[in-house]
Design a protein around this motif. Structure first.
Motif, PDB file in Angstrom:
ATOM      1  N   GLY B   7       0.815  -1.207   0.000  1.00 17.85           N
ATOM      2  CA  GLY B   7       0.000   0.000   0.000  1.00 17.85           C
ATOM      3  C   GLY B   7       0.847   1.254   0.000  1.00 17.85           C
ATOM      4  N   GLN B   8       2.007   1.192   0.644  1.00 18.27           N
ATOM      5  CA  GLN B   8       2.901   2.349   0.690  1.00 18.27           C
ATOM      6  C   GLN B   8       3.763   2.451  -0.555  1.00 18.27           C
ATOM      7  N   TRP B  10       3.507   0.993  -3.684  1.00 15.59           N
ATOM      8  CA  TRP B  10       3.093   0.683  -5.064  1.00 15.59           C
ATOM      9  C   TRP B  10       3.513   1.748  -6.077  1.00 15.59           C
ATOM     10  N   PRO B  11       3.538   3.054  -5.734  1.00 16.71           N
ATOM     11  CA  PRO B  11       3.993   3.997  -6.778  1.00 16.71           C
ATOM     12  C   PRO B  11       5.433   3.732  -7.215  1.00 16.71           C
ATOM     13  N   VAL B  12       6.273   3.318  -6.273  1.00 13.99           N
ATOM     14  CA  VAL B  12       7.670   3.030  -6.621  1.00 13.99           C
ATOM     15  C   VAL B  12       7.739   1.848  -7.581  1.00 13.99           C
ATOM     16  N   LEU B  15       6.302   2.847 -11.030  1.00 10.90           N
ATOM     17  CA  LEU B  15       7.270   3.705 -11.724  1.00 10.90           C
ATOM     18  C   LEU B  15       8.466   2.901 -12.203  1.00 10.90           C
ATOM     19  N   GLY B  16       8.910   1.952 -11.371  1.00  7.36           N
ATOM     20  CA  GLY B  16      10.049   1.123 -11.741  1.00  7.36           C
ATOM     21  C   GLY B  16       9.777   0.357 -13.034  1.00  7.36           C
ATOM     22  N   PHE B  19       9.530   2.972 -15.988  1.00  3.17           N
ATOM     23  CA  PHE B  19      10.845   3.481 -16.398  1.00  3.17           C
ATOM     24  C   PHE B  19      11.653   2.405 -17.096  1.00  3.17           C
ATOM     25  N   LEU B  23      13.157   2.775 -20.821  1.00  2.00           N
ATOM     26  CA  LEU B  23      14.587   2.654 -21.129  1.00  2.00           C
ATOM     27  C   LEU B  23      14.829   1.556 -22.164  1.00  2.00           C
ATOM     28  N   VAL B  26      13.947   3.079 -25.530  1.00  2.00           N
ATOM     29  CA  VAL B  26      14.980   4.011 -26.002  1.00  2.00           C
ATOM     30  C   VAL B  26      16.199   3.237 -26.478  1.00  2.00           C
ATOM     31  N   LEU B  30      17.704   3.296 -30.289  1.00  2.00           N
ATOM     32  CA  LEU B  30      18.943   4.031 -30.566  1.00  2.00           C
ATOM     33  C   LEU B  30      20.168   3.151 -30.730  1.00  2.00           C
ATOM     34  N   ILE B  34      23.982   3.987 -32.360  1.00  2.00           N
ATOM     35  CA  ILE B  34      25.166   4.070 -31.511  1.00  2.00           C
ATOM     36  C   ILE B  34      26.232   3.100 -32.024  1.00  2.00           C
ATOM     37  N   GLN B 113      35.263   4.449 -22.185  1.00  2.00           N
ATOM     38  CA  GLN B 113      35.670   4.229 -20.794  1.00  2.00           C
ATOM     39  C   GLN B 113      34.881   5.167 -19.916  1.00  2.00           C
ATOM     40  N   ASN B 114      34.692   4.791 -18.676  1.00  2.00           N
ATOM     41  CA  ASN B 114      34.081   5.685 -17.688  1.00  2.00           C
ATOM     42  C   ASN B 114      34.928   5.678 -16.421  1.00  2.00           C
ATOM     43  N   GLU B 115      36.266   5.748 -16.589  1.00  2.00           N
ATOM     44  CA  GLU B 115      37.134   5.672 -15.421  1.00  2.00           C
ATOM     45  C   GLU B 115      37.111   6.998 -14.647  1.00  2.00           C
TER      46      GLU B 115
END
Lengths: 215, 187
Positions: B7-8, B10-12, B15-16, B19, B23, B26, B30, B34, B113-115
């Protein structure tokens, strides 16, 4: 008009506020990591500003739409989830359509997720006010952030490379000259140049505001 | 219901899911674009990685795609191997240039890379990448710290030992695999 009954600032006040009086970079000192890291070229600053504006606008509008559902102890979770989704979308779009900028900015685009400007606007404005106000707030803050980045990048790129929008438009501001007449200030491209520029511009901003107040 | 967890939360949960689906959409829309950007980037780096090369032709060796580097006359002057592995923060994707006989490394390029900014991301700098050029491809390279590397040694980027070790590990693995599987007769 529909916001008249709401508490808090109107859409116009929110929009204007973000540009100068509550500018994220110069007034709230938020989002300083990207302000220092991606501002050695105008292209980097504009791309980061645009991506942050997109994320800010989408997150603010969505959070404002679902604000009756927000529970106090779950709201930060929902903010983070929303912001992370829109940041990932922005990151994929940059990789698809602005590949060079995506590579140049590297991890800084995914790092928009932890940009305090965005979660602050969700908390301060979007979770409390209507969609119109939240959108105006996002536009004002987003443009204010982009202006902050671009002002720093202007100083750094001109002194460090001698150009303005050098990669995209090739505008040369300081003509190439023999080394004994003028050589680019390499330090402005490097991290120390970012700190020096931000500090000096912040000082100028404070002097101007203090003058206006005393006048 | 009101006090229960569902009950608390459910929006999460809703939304999960929402989203996640967005994703996925998308990404599906794409990812071809890429991938095409990365292919262009790869092909445009080949002349810088292999001396004398003007273009590259993709080719399947074993289970991986490699690029045969061709000179203006169309004869093979070297090989470019795309290779990737885990870095300090995220995956590192590299291009490794090898000479015609796959005996020596001719160049290295970092595709993705994302170092850590300022430390690990210095693996993209020419100064670090040049430490690979001219090394033998016949034995694994090793990482050294705080001194200039000799033959078979690569000096790590200061403050980024893990990133440097990752790059060297990826290079060693890809080069060894290619040397085992490469075609014997080179046109």
């Amino acid at each position: 008009m529909s916001d008249r009954g709401n508490d808090g600032p109107t859409p116009v006040e929110r929009f204007i506020g973000g540009l100068i009086p509550e500018n994220p970079v110069y007034r709230q000192i938020l989002g300083i990591c990207p302000s220092l890291a991606v501002t050695n070229s105008m292209e980097g600053a504009l791309t980061m500003g645009g991506a942050a504006l997109f994320v800010l606008l989408c997150s603010n509008v969505l959070i404002s739409l679902i604000r009756p559902l927000l529970k106090p102890h779950l709201r930060i979770l929902i903010f983070t989830l929303t912001i992370a989704t829109f940041v990932t979308i922005a990151d994929r779009f940059l990789a698809a359509f602005l590949y060079d900028m995506s590579k140049q900015l590297g991890p800084y685009i995914p790092l928009i997720i932890v940009n305090c400007v965005i979660i602050a606007r969700c908390e301060i404005c979007a979770s409390k006010q209507s969609v119109g106000t939240a959108a105006a707030d996002a536009l004002g803050q987003g443009l204010g952030f982009a202006l902050g980045l671009m002002s720093i990048a202007t100083v750094r790129e001109i002194l460090g490379f001698g150009t303005w929008f050098g990669k995209w438009l090739g505008w040369r501001v300081i003509p190439t000259a023999p080394a004994e007449v003028w050589s680019p200030w390499i330090i402005m491209i490097l991290p120390p140049g970012a700190f020096l520029t931000l500090g000096l511009l912040l000082g100028v901003f404070n002097i101007l505001t203090a003058r206006r107040k005393s006048a | 219901m009101k006090g229960s967890y569902i009950g608390q939360a459910w929006p999460v949960i809703v939304l999960g899911f929402f989203f996640g689906a967005a994703l996925a959409g998308v990404h599906a829309a794409l990812s071809p674009r890429i991938a095409a950007n990365r292919l262009n980037d790869t092909l445009s780096q080949i002349p810088a990685l292999i001396p004398g090369a003007t273009r590259g032709a993709p080719m399947e060796v074993g289970n991986q795609i490699v690029y045969r580097a061709l000179d203006a006359d169309g004869s093979t002057v070297g090989w470019v191997l795309p290779a990737g592995g885990q870095g300090f923060a995220d995956r590192i994707e590299l291009l490794i240039g090898l000479d015609r006989e796959a005996r020596a490394i001719t160049g290295l390029y970092v595709l993705q890379q994302n170092e850590t900014p300022g430390l690990g991301n210095r693996i993209t700098e020419k100064e670090f990448r040049q430490r690979f050029a001219g090394q033998s491809a016949q034995a694994p390279l090793s990482v050294v710290k705080g001194r200039v590397g000799g033959a078979g040694e690569v000096e790590a980027v200061t403050g980024a030992t893990v990133s440097s070790q990752s790059v060297v590990g990826i290079v060693n693995g890809a080069v060894a695999q290619f040397r085992r599987e490469r075609p014997e007769a080179t046109p």
